[in-house]
Design an enzyme around this catalytic site. Structure first.
Site, mmCIF file in Angstrom:
data_model
loop_
_atom_site.group_PDB
_atom_site.id
_atom_site.type_symbol
_atom_site.label_atom_id
_atom_site.label_comp_id
_atom_site.label_asym_id
_atom_site.label_seq_id
_atom_site.Cartn_x
_atom_site.Cartn_y
_atom_site.Cartn_z
ATOM 1 N N ASP A 36 0.818 -1.211 0.000
ATOM 2 C CA ASP A 36 0.000 0.000 0.000
ATOM 3 C C ASP A 36 0.858 1.270 0.000
ATOM 4 O O ASP A 36 1.785 1.386 0.816
ATOM 5 C CB ASP A 36 -0.877 -0.024 1.268
ATOM 6 C CG ASP A 36 -1.776 1.181 1.363
ATOM 7 O OD1 ASP A 36 -2.700 1.279 0.553
ATOM 8 O OD2 ASP A 36 -1.535 2.031 2.253
ATOM 9 N N GLU A 58 1.397 -0.357 -4.875
ATOM 10 C CA GLU A 58 0.406 0.601 -5.367
ATOM 11 C C GLU A 58 1.152 1.773 -5.998
ATOM 12 O O GLU A 58 1.973 2.417 -5.346
ATOM 13 C CB GLU A 58 -0.443 1.097 -4.204
ATOM 14 C CG GLU A 58 -1.568 2.003 -4.651
ATOM 15 C CD GLU A 58 -2.273 2.697 -3.504
ATOM 16 O OE1 GLU A 58 -3.402 3.136 -3.708
ATOM 17 O OE2 GLU A 58 -1.689 2.813 -2.417
ATOM 18 N N HIS A 79 -10.946 -0.451 -4.559
ATOM 19 C CA HIS A 79 -11.670 0.088 -3.399
ATOM 20 C C HIS A 79 -11.503 1.596 -3.245
ATOM 21 O O HIS A 79 -12.149 2.193 -2.381
ATOM 22 C CB HIS A 79 -11.179 -0.624 -2.138
ATOM 23 C CG HIS A 79 -9.740 -0.280 -1.850
ATOM 24 N ND1 HIS A 79 -8.702 -0.707 -2.656
ATOM 25 C CD2 HIS A 79 -9.176 0.476 -0.889
ATOM 26 C CE1 HIS A 79 -7.563 -0.228 -2.189
ATOM 27 N NE2 HIS A 79 -7.826 0.496 -1.113
ATOM 28 N N ASP A 80 -10.623 2.201 -4.015
ATOM 29 C CA ASP A 80 -10.435 3.655 -3.934
ATOM 30 C C ASP A 80 -11.143 4.380 -5.071
ATOM 31 O O ASP A 80 -10.938 5.585 -5.265
ATOM 32 C CB ASP A 80 -8.938 4.004 -3.994
ATOM 33 C CG ASP A 80 -8.208 3.582 -2.732
ATOM 34 O OD1 ASP A 80 -8.834 3.563 -1.658
ATOM 35 O OD2 ASP A 80 -7.012 3.248 -2.826
HETATM 36 C C1 GLC Z 1 -3.897 3.514 -0.313
HETATM 37 C C2 GLC Z 1 -5.143 2.685 -0.125
HETATM 38 C C3 GLC Z 1 -6.230 3.570 0.392
HETATM 39 C C4 GLC Z 1 -5.797 4.146 1.713
HETATM 40 C C5 GLC Z 1 -4.450 4.869 1.582
HETATM 41 C C6 GLC Z 1 -3.862 5.123 2.926
HETATM 42 O O1 GLC Z 1 -4.055 4.478 -1.290
HETATM 43 O O2 GLC Z 1 -5.477 2.037 -1.307
HETATM 44 O O3 GLC Z 1 -7.450 2.894 0.544
HETATM 45 O O4 GLC Z 1 -6.753 5.037 2.193
HETATM 46 O O5 GLC Z 1 -3.512 4.078 0.888
HETATM 47 O O6 GLC Z 1 -3.465 3.918 3.514
#
Ligand code: GLC
Length: 559
Positions: A210, A264, A330-331
């Site tokens: 992440d 990510e 999910h984002d």
């Molecule tokens: C990433 C996740 C997201 C989260 C963020 C902070 O972007 O995908 O859902 O809110 O990190 O951890």
């Protein structure tokens, strides 16, 4: 513009390249105990459904102990399970249940930051001389106020939070309850590797890292340029030692297990992306780049732009490295609402067309739970219905700074990530069969007709079409490894491409528009077989060079 590709048969075969990843958002998937929050036992009860989809890898959003400031992306204990989600015994049963069905499990690893309720942070904030002090980034107040850093989830956009206990500021790129870990500290890095080994030793099959491109920091903390908040990653991604840390992680963890690894984000350019996943560099397996998913705006998007972006990214990984293909997670708001057309007339066909795209491109497809049903945006109009801390903080920010709150609400209806987080629509009973309690976020009212049970029995449903697609990909290595070639590039309505491997050639034609359109392939093949179409009884095309497509029609031919 597009570089030449060498023969793709030379590409090394790997299970994670052949994977079809299905992302499960545990909080919204299935609740087993009536507390309104999805849980591990809920997922276990749906394992046969998951298997029936034909997916081969599950990516689970974080399930570790967490006070849930950001739905589990704020971890307070990396070796335990969040109370609402169940116990470690439930986790072990889930992993076994997946493995028994031949499905692998990828865990979300959230180590750019922890929760402020993690023991490390409690220690760290307790005194300047505490052994855990350097697990986080601190700026002592006698140096004055630290230069501006932008925070994504802070009401004031301020990434430095003053803490009275030690008269110092700590850094948080996300919410104040998500302090950034100090990757420049070798002890912290070893702690992370040890956590990763704990899970790998349990038998999990991979990690999704992440926000990882932000972990390495220039600890002089130069001021963030005001006005560039919407492109913050250009300043935060790919800090000084990121590649060193990944190589160290690879040596310590990845090289010792047969696990897949994906971070990510893929940096700011192709060089960054390549350096992250070039096999010779021993860092990660595959890139997860955002340029494609970011194309959809509330004002719409241009297919020409879409084609250009996906073609460019394909060319970048034709010879070395590997790409993830996705249009939702999910984002993001819902796939069909952002990239397709959720008007009842077109919802099903456009959803199937987009699924066809995701499952026929080169790169590992990541498919988000609920999209196989064509679930749509909830489009809440009332701020009280939203749960996402990031959006709520932004709402407060706009309010406090005298901005246009209604404009933000309108934008949120289209793009807020809560749209993708409403409960999975299992059936037409109360709360879509998700929970017997009160769901943590409202169910989309269209569940009475849009649900998995209704689609099971309909051979023409989105669900059953998705199953056909996963089978097609599993049965045809050409869809995994085959060379990708864009055709009819200037066509503003139809996306046409071929995939080609060892003498096998597939042709994919996708009408991205709500009207009839023509595909021109410049292919004169007389014996093409139509393998899949999202309309019943599609008329045969008189010539492959001139295919008439109905609105959002998708066709997959074997040439
Ligand atoms: C990433 C996740 C997201 C989260 C963020 C902070 O972007 O995908 O859902 O809110 O990190 O951890």
């Amino acid at each position: 513009m597009f570089c030449t590709r060498k023969n793709t048969t030379q590409v090394e075969k790997k299970w994670w390249k052949e994977a079809i990843v299905y992302q499960i958002y545990p909080r919204s998937f299935k609740d087993s105990d009536g507390d309104g929050v999805g849980d591990l036992k809920g997922i276990i009860s749906k394992l046969d459904y998951i298997k029936s989809l034909g997916v081969t890898v599950i990516w689970l959003n974080p399930i570790y102990s967490s006070p849930n400031d950001d739905n589990g992306y704020d971890v307070s204990d990396y070796r335990n399970i969040m109370k609402e989600f169940g116990t470690m015994a439930d986790f072990d049963a889930l992993l076994k249940g997946l493995h028994d069905r031949g499905i692998k499990l990828v865990m979300d690893l959230v180590v750019n930051h922890s929760s402020d309720e993690h023991e490390w942070f409690k220690q760290s904030r307790s005194s300047r001389t505490n052994p855990y002090r350097d697990y986080y980034h601190w700026w002592n107040a006698e140096r004055g106020k630290p230069p501006y850093r932008y925070s994504l989830f802070d009401i004031n956009h301020d990434a430095w939070r003053y803490d009275t206990v030690t008269n110092a500021y700590y850094l948080h790129y996300f919410s104040p309850k998500q302090p950034d870990l100090n990757w420049e500290n070798p002890k912290l890095r070893q702690e992370v590797y040890s956590i990763m080994k704990f899970w790998a030793d349990k038998g999990i099959d991979g990690f999704r890292l992440d926000a990882f491109q932000f972990v390495a920091k220039d600890t002089t903390f130069p001021a963030f340029p005001k006005g560039f908040e919407n492109t913050f990653w250009l300043y935060y991604a790919m800090g000084p030692h990121l590649h060193d840390y990944l190589q160290e992680m690879n040596k310590e963890v990845f090289s010792k297990y047969d696990v897949m690894s994906v971070a990510e984000g893929a940096g700011n350019n192709f060089t960054d992306a390549h350096n992250l996943v070039d096999t010779n560099r021993k860092e990660l397996n595959m890139a997860y780049a955002f340029e494609g998913v970011d194309i959809a705006k509330s004002s719409g998007y241009s297919l020409l732009h879409f084609k250009e972006v996906f073609t460019r990214w394909d060319s970048a990984f034709a010879n070395n490295g590997w790409l993830s293909i996705f249009l939702a997670n999910h984002d993001q708001a819902r796939l069909v609402s952002r990239f397709g057309n959720d008007n009842p007339q077109f919802r099903e066909v456009s959803s199937k067309m987009l699924s066809t795209f995701i499952l026929t491109m080169r790169g590992t497809p990541y498919y988000y739970n609920g999209d196989e049903l064509g679930m749509t945006n909830a489009g809440f109009t009332n701020i009280e219905d939203y749960r996402d801390k990031a959006s709520l903080a932004e709402y407060q920010h706009v309010k406090n700074t005298g901005g246009d709150v209604q404009k933000l609400l309108n934008e949120m209806q289209f793009s807020c990530r809560d749209n993708g987080r409403t409960p999975f629509q299992w059936d037409s009973t109360a709360n879509a069969g998700f929970t017997t309690g009160t769901p943590w976020i409202k169910v989309n009212p269209n569940y009475t007709t849009l649900n998995s049970i209704a689609q099971e029995t309909n051979s023409n449903s989105c669900l059953n079409y998705f199953r056909q697609l996963t089978k097609l990909r599993r049965d045809n290595p050409v869809l995994v490894y085959g060379k990708y070639t864009l055709l009819d590039a200037a066509n503003p309505s139809v996306y046409t491409y071929t995939r080609e491997l060892d003498g096998v050639k597939f042709l994919i034609v996708l009408n991205f528009s709500a009207v009839t359109a023509q595909a021109h392939t410049a292919i004169e093949s007389s014996n093409a077989t139509l393998l899949l179409c999202n309309y019943i009884n599609p008329p045969a095309a008189p010539s492959l060079n001139n295919i008439t497509l109905k609105p959002y029609e998708a066709r997959v031919y074997k040439l």
